[in-house]
Design an enzyme around this catalytic site. Structure first.
Site: not given
Ligand code: NAD
Length: 289
Positions: A138, A150
């Site tokens: 994480h 994490e």
């Molecule tokens: P985001 O929406 O910015 O990006 C997600 C990406 O995944 C998109 O570009 C989408 O096209 C792609 N995607 C969706 N389905 C897919 C598939 N089947 N194959 C390949 N790509 C696919 O999301 P994010 O904010 O980057 O979050 C991503 C992960 O990180 C989540 O699990 C979220 O909980 C976690 N996270 C986010 C944060 C934050 O602050 N944004 C912090 C820690 C953890």
């Protein structure tokens, strides 16, 4: 040569790919949406340039880092990777489907990590035939800047997998912290109730958002107040994580504040929509609502 694959090139995926490539890894960056890959590459380039301007990266480094990142839409790019970090959309069905495919496409020794904020590592691992090699990694946003990773052990995660991922996080210049797989892990289990309580304080008229954030910044030495942080994370994301805590831990102390639900229903999701507890007329500009 170390090879990683990052699945999902959004906010987190581009940062994770950046950090691996900066530390010498060859990185397959996979997203199902080609436009997301273009945007990710542009973001990584801009962030590398900023590092050079700040003096934290040599001027000749960005070209090499970018050359080590290999964008593509096909998941079979994971074939040569020793570590896969999944950072696709926070949707259980999406992650379960990705892990079923990763299990088929990745080599038998490959560790499959997920960057999920709230989905059970144990449930994700159960979609594969290698649950001992599935783990939570994480990263925090923005990934190139934030030190913490994490590391979350699922029910079946092995000691060897945990040790390997802890070591990799250290080699990336991060500080890994180990936790077990319970809803919200440590970070969101401690953070989200604080944000929720701040929302209750607004709802009950205890104080204005600005006053609440000032108390926590100047009184508790938090770099950012909880309501500004909620706006930055996204109020819809905060609500979803609180629902996970409420459901998963079965304790009403995690019930989301009705005002949080109302703001999400109204589409006031924070910085990304221009309005949450504060207004964001221009990118980066903030004023009380
Ligand atoms: P985001 O929406 O910015 O990006 C997600 C990406 O995944 C998109 O570009 C989408 O096209 C792609 N995607 C969706 N389905 C897919 C598939 N089947 N194959 C390949 N790509 C696919 O999301 P994010 O904010 O980057 O979050 C991503 C992960 O990180 C989540 O699990 C979220 O909980 C976690 N996270 C986010 C944060 C934050 O602050 N944004 C912090 C820690 C953890």
């Amino acid at each position: 040569m170390s090879r990683a694959a990052v699945i999902g090139a959004g906010t987190m995926g581009n940062g994770i790919a950046h950090v691996f490539a900066q530390h010498g890894w060859e990185v397959a960056l996979v997203d199902s949406v080609p436009a997301a890959l273009e945007k990710a590459t542009a973001t990584i380039r801009a962030n590398l340039d900023r590092q050079v301007k700040k003096g934290s990266l040599p001027a000749d480094a960005p070209a090499g880092v970018l050359a080590r990142i290999h964008p593509g839409t096909a998941l079979d790019a994971v074939a040569g990777a020793s570590l896969v970090v999944e950072a696709a959309s926070e949707n259980p069905a999406v992650k379960f489907a990705i892990f079923e495919q990763l299990d088929r496409l990745a080599g038998p020794a490959t560790i499959l990590a997920t960057n999920t904020s709230s989905i059970s590592i144990t449930e994700i691992a159960a979609r594969t035939r290698r649950p001992e090699q599935v783990i939570g990694m994480h990263f925090m946003n923005p990934v190139p800047v934030m030190q913490l990773v994490e590391i979350i052990r699922g029910h079946a995660t092995s000691d060897a997998t945990t040790a390997s991922v802890m070591e990799t996080a250290r080699a990336l210049g991060k500080v890994p912290v180990e936790a077990n797989d319970y809803p919200g892990f440590v970070s969101n289990r401690v953070l989200m109730p604080m944000i929720n309580e701040a929302v209750f304080c607004v709802m009950e008229g205890v104080a204005t958002p600005e006053a609440i954030d000032t108390v926590m910044k100047l009184g508790m030495a938090h770099p950012m107040g909880p309501l500004a942080l909620a706006d930055f994370i996204g109020l819809d994301v905060c609500l979803a994580i609180l629902e996970v805590l409420h459901r998963g831990l079965g304790d009403d102390k995690y019930r989301p504040a009705p005002l949080l639900r109302r703001m999400v229903a109204a589409g006031d999701l924070g910085k990304k929509t221009g309005r949450g507890f504060y207004e964001y007329a221009v990118k980066g500009e903030k004023g009380e609502r």
